[in-house]
Design a protein around this motif. Structure first.
Motif, PDB file in Angstrom:
ATOM      1  N   LEU A  36     104.310  57.073  21.518  1.00  0.00           N
ATOM      2  CA  LEU A  36     104.332  58.156  20.527  1.00  0.00           C
ATOM      3  C   LEU A  36     102.917  58.478  20.065  1.00  0.00           C
ATOM      4  O   LEU A  36     102.527  59.651  19.977  1.00  0.00           O
ATOM      5  N   ASN A  37     102.135  57.444  19.761  1.00  0.00           N
ATOM      6  CA  ASN A  37     100.755  57.669  19.320  1.00  0.00           C
ATOM      7  C   ASN A  37      99.918  58.333  20.414  1.00  0.00           C
ATOM      8  O   ASN A  37      99.085  59.205  20.132  1.00  0.00           O
ATOM      9  N   THR A  38     100.162  57.945  21.664  1.00  0.00           N
ATOM     10  CA  THR A  38      99.430  58.552  22.779  1.00  0.00           C
ATOM     11  C   THR A  38      99.748  60.038  22.897  1.00  0.00           C
ATOM     12  O   THR A  38      98.852  60.882  23.023  1.00  0.00           O
ATOM     13  N   VAL A  39     101.048  60.378  22.846  1.00  0.00           N
ATOM     14  CA  VAL A  39     101.448  61.782  22.971  1.00  0.00           C
ATOM     15  C   VAL A  39     100.956  62.593  21.773  1.00  0.00           C
ATOM     16  O   VAL A  39     100.519  63.740  21.926  1.00  0.00           O
ATOM     17  N   LYS A  40     100.985  61.994  20.589  1.00  0.00           N
ATOM     18  CA  LYS A  40     100.474  62.690  19.395  1.00  0.00           C
ATOM     19  C   LYS A  40      99.001  63.034  19.570  1.00  0.00           C
ATOM     20  O   LYS A  40      98.573  64.162  19.271  1.00  0.00           O
ATOM     21  N   GLN A  41      98.214  62.093  20.046  1.00  0.00           N
ATOM     22  CA  GLN A  41      96.789  62.364  20.266  1.00  0.00           C
ATOM     23  C   GLN A  41      96.589  63.434  21.327  1.00  0.00           C
ATOM     24  O   GLN A  41      95.675  64.264  21.229  1.00  0.00           O
ATOM     25  N   GLN A  42      97.455  63.437  22.333  1.00  0.00           N
ATOM     26  CA  GLN A  42      97.352  64.475  23.355  1.00  0.00           C
ATOM     27  C   GLN A  42      97.656  65.850  22.767  1.00  0.00           C
ATOM     28  O   GLN A  42      97.005  66.847  23.110  1.00  0.00           O
ATOM     29  N   LEU A  43      98.625  65.917  21.873  1.00  0.00           N
ATOM     30  CA  LEU A  43      98.917  67.190  21.216  1.00  0.00           C
ATOM     31  C   LEU A  43      97.754  67.628  20.331  1.00  0.00           C
ATOM     32  O   LEU A  43      97.385  68.804  20.319  1.00  0.00           O
ATOM     33  N   ILE A  44      97.191  66.681  19.590  1.00  0.00           N
ATOM     34  CA  ILE A  44      96.057  66.998  18.723  1.00  0.00           C
ATOM     35  C   ILE A  44      94.900  67.561  19.538  1.00  0.00           C
ATOM     36  O   ILE A  44      94.201  68.482  19.107  1.00  0.00           O
ATOM     37  N   ASN A  45      94.715  67.028  20.738  1.00  0.00           N
ATOM     38  CA  ASN A  45      93.574  67.414  21.571  1.00  0.00           C
ATOM     39  C   ASN A  45      93.917  68.477  22.622  1.00  0.00           C
ATOM     40  O   ASN A  45      93.130  68.703  23.541  1.00  0.00           O
ATOM     41  N   THR A  46      95.084  69.109  22.472  1.00  0.00           N
ATOM     42  CA  THR A  46      95.425  70.189  23.396  1.00  0.00           C
ATOM     43  C   THR A  46      94.348  71.271  23.320  1.00  0.00           C
ATOM     44  O   THR A  46      94.018  71.738  22.231  1.00  0.00           O
ATOM     45  N   PRO A  47      93.771  71.654  24.441  1.00  0.00           N
ATOM     46  CA  PRO A  47      92.657  72.617  24.401  1.00  0.00           C
ATOM     47  C   PRO A  47      93.083  73.990  23.894  1.00  0.00           C
ATOM     48  O   PRO A  47      94.238  74.409  24.073  1.00  0.00           O
ATOM     49  N   LYS A  48      92.148  74.671  23.255  1.00  0.00           N
ATOM     50  CA  LYS A  48      92.364  76.041  22.790  1.00  0.00           C
ATOM     51  C   LYS A  48      91.665  76.992  23.759  1.00  0.00           C
ATOM     52  O   LYS A  48      90.536  76.754  24.166  1.00  0.00           O
ATOM     53  N   HIS A  49      92.336  78.072  24.099  1.00  0.00           N
ATOM     54  CA  HIS A  49      91.795  79.079  25.005  1.00  0.00           C
ATOM     55  C   HIS A  49      91.861  80.440  24.326  1.00  0.00           C
ATOM     56  O   HIS A  49      92.669  80.649  23.405  1.00  0.00           O
ATOM     57  N   PRO A  50      91.032  81.389  24.761  1.00  0.00           N
ATOM     58  CA  PRO A  50      91.131  82.742  24.199  1.00  0.00           C
ATOM     59  C   PRO A  50      92.555  83.262  24.297  1.00  0.00           C
ATOM     60  O   PRO A  50      93.202  83.149  25.337  1.00  0.00           O
ATOM     61  N   ALA A  51      93.047  83.820  23.198  1.00  0.00           N
ATOM     62  CA  ALA A  51      94.433  84.287  23.170  1.00  0.00           C
ATOM     63  C   ALA A  51      94.611  85.631  23.854  1.00  0.00           C
ATOM     64  O   ALA A  51      95.743  86.078  24.062  1.00  0.00           O
ATOM     65  N   LEU A  52      93.486  86.292  24.202  1.00  0.00           N
ATOM     66  CA  LEU A  52      93.523  87.602  24.854  1.00  0.00           C
ATOM     67  C   LEU A  52      94.299  88.612  24.021  1.00  0.00           C
ATOM     68  O   LEU A  52      95.163  89.349  24.520  1.00  0.00           O
ATOM     69  N   ILE A  53      94.025  88.606  22.724  1.00  0.00           N
ATOM     70  CA  ILE A  53      94.506  89.650  21.830  1.00  0.00           C
ATOM     71  C   ILE A  53      93.286  90.185  21.086  1.00  0.00           C
ATOM     72  O   ILE A  53      92.312  89.460  20.859  1.00  0.00           O
ATOM     73  N   PRO A  54      93.294  91.460  20.710  1.00  0.00           N
ATOM     74  CA  PRO A  54      92.118  92.025  20.048  1.00  0.00           C
ATOM     75  C   PRO A  54      91.970  91.500  18.628  1.00  0.00           C
ATOM     76  O   PRO A  54      92.932  91.032  18.011  1.00  0.00           O
ATOM     77  N   ASP A  55      90.740  91.552  18.111  1.00  0.00           N
ATOM     78  CA  ASP A  55      90.533  91.273  16.698  1.00  0.00           C
ATOM     79  C   ASP A  55      91.388  92.253  15.897  1.00  0.00           C
ATOM     80  O   ASP A  55      91.522  93.425  16.266  1.00  0.00           O
ATOM     81  N   VAL A  67      90.465  85.174  18.175  1.00  0.00           N
ATOM     82  CA  VAL A  67      91.679  84.357  18.126  1.00  0.00           C
ATOM     83  C   VAL A  67      91.796  83.506  19.395  1.00  0.00           C
ATOM     84  O   VAL A  67      91.645  83.990  20.512  1.00  0.00           O
ATOM     85  N   THR A  68      92.077  82.233  19.185  1.00  0.00           N
ATOM     86  CA  THR A  68      92.355  81.317  20.286  1.00  0.00           C
ATOM     87  C   THR A  68      93.758  80.750  20.108  1.00  0.00           C
ATOM     88  O   THR A  68      94.353  80.859  19.029  1.00  0.00           O
ATOM     89  N   LYS A  69      94.280  80.146  21.173  1.00  0.00           N
ATOM     90  CA  LYS A  69      95.601  79.538  21.043  1.00  0.00           C
ATOM     91  C   LYS A  69      95.688  78.278  21.882  1.00  0.00           C
ATOM     92  O   LYS A  69      95.001  78.121  22.892  1.00  0.00           O
ATOM     93  N   SER A  70      96.523  77.375  21.417  1.00  0.00           N
ATOM     94  CA  SER A  70      96.905  76.199  22.202  1.00  0.00           C
ATOM     95  C   SER A  70      98.390  76.342  22.485  1.00  0.00           C
ATOM     96  O   SER A  70      99.124  76.946  21.703  1.00  0.00           O
ATOM     97  N   ARG A  71      98.838  75.791  23.597  1.00  0.00           N
ATOM     98  CA  ARG A  71     100.252  75.923  23.927  1.00  0.00           C
ATOM     99  C   ARG A  71     100.719  74.746  24.752  1.00  0.00           C
ATOM    100  O   ARG A  71      99.924  74.038  25.365  1.00  0.00           O
ATOM    101  N   ILE A  72     102.028  74.556  24.751  1.00  0.00           N
ATOM    102  CA  ILE A  72     102.621  73.506  25.570  1.00  0.00           C
ATOM    103  C   ILE A  72     103.166  74.147  26.840  1.00  0.00           C
ATOM    104  O   ILE A  72     103.791  75.209  26.803  1.00  0.00           O
ATOM    105  N   THR A  73     102.883  73.530  27.976  1.00  0.00           N
ATOM    106  CA  THR A  73     103.362  74.050  29.257  1.00  0.00           C
ATOM    107  C   THR A  73     104.020  72.925  30.047  1.00  0.00           C
ATOM    108  O   THR A  73     103.851  71.736  29.736  1.00  0.00           O
TER     109      THR A  73
END
Length: 242
Positions: A75-94, A134-140
């Motif tokens: 659980l702690n491992t997966v939590k840290q992985q979620l915390i560190n999920t990379p953020k990428h440009p959301a490709l939406i305008p300001d 705007v950036t976003k992180s997501r689960i895939t």
């Protein structure tokens, strides 16, 4: 397709609207991206947090899906992985929250960006918050920890069906989180009107462009562990089971 004009044109085309000499409004961006404002701003908001919808507003249950799927060191491992999920440009305008939209969304909206408002913004001549970068992180289902979460979720829905139906099936999971690189605050009021703004300065670089009794323009640039302001929610029963 990464500059604001191209993205604004694409948004306008997809929604069938005309946008000339202005930023897209928040409502337009949210409709285009199928995203919603979070009910609170917190740096510990993670992907897969479980929310309820009461027909008008979102409310966190205080639980996260991974708490049902994992335990102990895993659980702690997966939590840290979620915390560190990379953020990428959301490709939406300001885009921009106008005074009217902030009243409509609720006067607590600025707090999502760690902005405090003292007084009633209805008494201002104008008040807006512009959201930039705007950036976003997501689960895939092709990256860690999404692969492990989806695999265990499939097993969980079968082996713990009662818990699944009670806590997750008809609630919603945050499957994407959206962050702002910076926001701009514009405030104009009559002299003597008791409305002012303040902001948390931890991990925030503040640039005061204008700061007078009647006009204010601040740029807040965020760094470090950011708090998301919006999310894409997926109903538990529609979560992508492998």
């Amino acid at each position: 397709m990464e500059n604001n004009k191209d993205l604004t044109d694409l948004l306008a085309l997809d929604l069938g609207i005309n946008i000339v000499d202005r930023r897209p409004y928040a409502k337009e961006v949210f409709k285009w991206q199928d995203m919603d404002l979070l009910p609170h701003s917190s740096t510990d908001t993670l992907l897969c947090e479980i929310f309820e919808w009461n027909g008008r507003n979102w409310r966190t249950t205080g639980n996260n899906l991974i708490g049902y799927l994992f335990s102990g060191d895993l659980l702690n491992t997966v939590k840290q992985q979620l915390i560190n999920t990379p953020k990428h440009p959301a490709l939406i305008p300001d885009f921009e929250f106008t005074k009217e939209s902030m009243v409509e969304y609720g006067l607590s909206l600025p707090s999502l960006f760690n902005i405090g408002v003292n007084g009633d913004i209805k008494n201002t001549k104008s008040f807006s918050v512009r959201v930039n970068g705007v950036t976003k992180s997501r689960i895939t289902n092709i990256d860690t920890p999404g692969i492990e979460i989806l695999k265990n979720y499939s097993l969980f829905t079968q082996s713990k069906s009662k818990t699944y139906r009670k806590n997750i099936k008809f609630n919603y999971l945050s499957t994407s989180l959206f962050y702002a690189e910076s926001v701009e605050i514009f405030l104009e009021k009559e002299s003597g009107v008791g409305v002012d703004v303040s902001f948390q300065t931890e991990n925030v670089e503040v640039d005061a462009k204008i700061d007078t009794d009647t006009k204010k323009h601040f740029v807040l640039k965020y760094s470090g562990n950011q708090a998301p302001f919006a999310a894409k929610f997926t109903k538990g029963k529609d979560f992508n089971i492998m």
